[in-house]
Scaffold this motif. Structure first.
Motif, PDB file in Angstrom:
ATOM      1  N   GLN B  80       0.619  -1.230   0.119  1.00  0.00           N
ATOM      2  CA  GLN B  80       0.164   0.017   0.073  1.00  0.00           C
ATOM      3  C   GLN B  80       0.846   1.407  -0.181  1.00  0.00           C
ATOM      4  N   ASP B  81       1.726   1.300  -1.112  1.00  0.00           N
ATOM      5  CA  ASP B  81       2.700   2.564  -0.933  1.00  0.00           C
ATOM      6  C   ASP B  81       3.277   2.919   0.083  1.00  0.00           C
ATOM      7  N   GLY B  82       3.899   2.387   1.125  1.00  0.00           N
ATOM      8  CA  GLY B  82       4.793   2.674   2.127  1.00  0.00           C
ATOM      9  C   GLY B  82       3.718   2.945   3.494  1.00  0.00           C
ATOM     10  N   ARG B  83       2.556   2.131   3.604  1.00  0.00           N
ATOM     11  CA  ARG B  83       1.477   2.392   4.702  1.00  0.00           C
ATOM     12  C   ARG B  83       2.372   2.079   5.839  1.00  0.00           C
ATOM     13  N   ILE B  84       3.324   1.213   5.981  1.00  0.00           N
ATOM     14  CA  ILE B  84       3.862   0.913   7.101  1.00  0.00           C
ATOM     15  C   ILE B  84       4.588   2.169   7.874  1.00  0.00           C
ATOM     16  N   ILE B  85       5.111   3.125   7.096  1.00  0.00           N
ATOM     17  CA  ILE B  85       5.643   4.278   7.782  1.00  0.00           C
ATOM     18  C   ILE B  85       4.536   5.111   8.464  1.00  0.00           C
ATOM     19  N   THR B  86       3.322   5.058   7.783  1.00  0.00           N
ATOM     20  CA  THR B  86       2.237   5.876   8.371  1.00  0.00           C
ATOM     21  C   THR B  86       2.023   4.993   9.949  1.00  0.00           C
TER      22      THR B  86
END
Lengths: 282, 305
Positions: B80-86
């Motif tokens: 999901q386009d770098g959701r982990i960062i959020t």
């Protein structure tokens, strides 16, 4: 000065319980009359008693193993009187960080012989695939194992700490009377840490009764539906969010809360654990 | 008397054997338990250094390569386009604010209970003790009802405010202020004309760094890993915390769920292990750094420091 905490206490503990109580009496599609019938509705739900049995079996495995292992390992740790006790204690604290979602992840791999560092033991036990362990009849052992490893090390270190407060005079007297290491451990130290063990048992009972994350995650994503409504909290969650029966859900949740409150009152008034704290008030 | 010497020697040997056997058993139990405690974490730390095939082919406790970590991270970022960062960002800022509100309110309330004339002190203390022993999970559904009626559902504040209620912290602060600091100190400050707040800031606060460490430790560890409460309080992907996000990852990876299409997701064993490690490592570090605080905190009701 008490105000900020008092606001949190009222808003996020007392009022929610009141609101939950009034919600628990509300009518629903399943029970158009509302009222205390919601409580009966939960008890008569076909999932209720199986969940009670699951939780009871889980506690029957989890609590005694905690008491036995925590008591014996903390006594052993206290008996060695060696500088190695420091690294051992640190090692025992490590699994405390493997809880909830991470516990599901880690134990999935630990119990799958293909990946597991414990492959030898698993094969020895006749388990060649993870699905043999993650089977409905054995799930209770898996959850007990997870809960045990998350909590045991922590409590070993805590009980070890309480053993350090036993006065040297008592231990010296036991030695002069000719008690050996084992006698001292069982007849002197164990009775002295009894109240901490009781405290631990009641806290672990209350927490175990509320088990949710492990069975929920396992059954919602890893092995679909394997542990659906396995615990009472899962049933309460299902009633609220997929059964659209918030009345019955809060009724169940309040029943569980009541058991925990009784356990808490037992600790406060029927054990001597908080005597010191209470005495200051008298 | 040769026979007597014979008996006593055999007796001594027997005793020595028994003591060696006892020691051996003792050390074996202690070490075996330590190994069982450390190996799962060791596996989790090493897993992201490998590829999915290496995870099966190499020894479970073998190290892959440092490039393996980078690779796992890049794959994780695809989700999901770098959701982990959020999720990491959310977990950090929610937990930070919770720790601040929880510790601040607990410090003040503990002081008020211990050192000031507070009406209804005893019932307030009993209610706090009950709230501290009842596991937080028991409050989740009642809290959901309350948060919905306040209109805070699906807002970060639903997680932050409910997480900030910290009766255990109040209890710790109460015990600390009533046992560690002599009452005469508070009285002296009052005689000198300091008000309650003055006494708190000039006498109590400077003496409570040890207490603050303990309050911060328990507030942080409880909230960083919390799953059920944030799971129920918000439902949009960009508001989730790391542990809840980890649960979402489970259902989108063939690593844990063969039902998920095998080739569709870059999230495999090493990636999921890396996400799990991000939840576990901060807890592991503070636990190892604060081993002494745990014992003091949990037993503070009954062990005199």
């Amino acid at each position: 000065m008490f105000t900020p905490y008092a606001v949190l206490l009222v808003l996020f503990a007392i009022v929610p319980i009141g609101l939950a109580f009034s919600t628990s009496l509300k009518p629903s599609l399943a029970n158009p009359e509302g009222g205390f019938a919601n409580y009966l509705f939960v008890i008569n739900d076909f999932r209720f008693w199986p969940a009670v049995i699951n939780i009871s079996t889980f506690l029957a495995i989890y609590l005694p193993s905690m008491v036995i292992v925590v008591a014996s390992l903390s006594l052993l740790l206290d008996a060695i009187k060696s500088r190695w006790s420091v690294p051992l204690r640190l090692a025992y604290l490590v699994p405390a960080s493997i809880t909830g979602a991470v516990a599901i992840l880690v134990w999935y791999f630990m119990l799958e012989p293909k990946f597991s560092p414990f492959k030898g033991i698993l094969l020895e036990l006749g388990l060649t695939s993870g699905s043999q362990i993650f089977a409905q009849t054995k799930l209770v052992w898996v959850f007990a194992l997870m809960a045990f490893f998350t909590g045991a090390g922590n409590w070993i270190v805590i009980q070890y700490g309480s053993l350090q407060s036993i006065s040297e005079d008592i231990l010296e007297a036991a030695k002069i009377d000719g008690a050996n290491v084992f006698q001292t451990a069982l007849q002197i130290k164990l009775p002295l840490i009894r109240k901490y063990l009781i405290y631990m048992t009641i806290l672990t009972f209350a927490a175990g009764l509320q088990i949710f994350v492990e069975p929920y995650l396992l059954s919602s994503s890893v092995y679909p539906n394997i542990a659906r409504d396995w615990s009472l909290n899962q049933l309460s969650y299902s009633l609220a969010f997929s059964g659209a029966n918030l009345g019955a859900a809060t009724a169940l949740s309040l029943m569980l809360l009541l058991v925990c409150v009784i356990a808490a009152l037992l600790v406060i008034f029927r054990t001597d654990f908080f005597d010191e704290a209470r005495m200051k008030e008298d | 008397m040769p026979s007597r010497t014979y008996v006593s020697v055999s007796d001594r040997i027997q005793r020595a054997v028994r003591s060696v056997a006892g020691k051996l058993l003792l050390w074996t139990s202690l070490i075996v338990f330590a190994v069982f405690s450390v190996v799962p974490m060791l596996w989790l730390i090493l897993a992201p250094s490998k590829t999915q095939t290496e995870l099966i082919d190499l020894d479970p406790l073998a190290f892959g390569s440092f490039a393996g970590y980078v690779n796992s991270w890049n794959n994780l970022m695809v989700f999901q386009d770098g959701r982990i960062i959020t999720w990491v960002f959310n977990s950090i800022w929610y937990t930070t604010i919770i720790v601040i509100i929880a510790c601040g309110s607990a410090l003040l309330a503990g002081y008020a209970l211990a050192a000031t004339r507070l009406p209804f002190r005893k019932p307030l203390l009993i209610v706090t003790l009950v709230a501290m022993i009842v596991p937080p999970v028991a409050f989740v559904l009642p809290l959901f009802v309350q948060i919905s009626s306040l209109g805070l559902y699906n807002s970060p504040w639903a997680i932050i405010l409910t997480g900030s209620f910290y009766p255990f912290g109040v209890f710790l602060a109460y015990i600390y202020f009533s046992t560690t600091i002599p009452h005469e100190l508070y009285d002296a400050a009052r005689i000198d004309g300091a008000g309650e707040w003055g006494t708190f800031f000039r006498i109590a606060m400077p003496l409570s760094t040890g207490l603050l460490g303990m309050l911060g430790f328990f507030a942080f560890t409880a909230n960083w890993v919390n799953f059920f409460l944030p799971y129920v309080m918000v439902n949009t992907g960009e508001l989730l915390t790391l542990p809840v996000g980890l649960g979402i990852l489970f259902s989108s990876t063939p690593a844990l769920n063969p039902g998920v299409g095998a080739n569709s997701s870059p999230i495999r064993g090493p990636e999921i292990a890396l996400a799990g490690l991000m939840v576990a490592i901060p807890i592991l570090l503070v636990f190892l750094a604060s081993a002494r605080l745990i014992v003091r905190g949990v037993l503070s009701g009954s062990v005199k420091s």
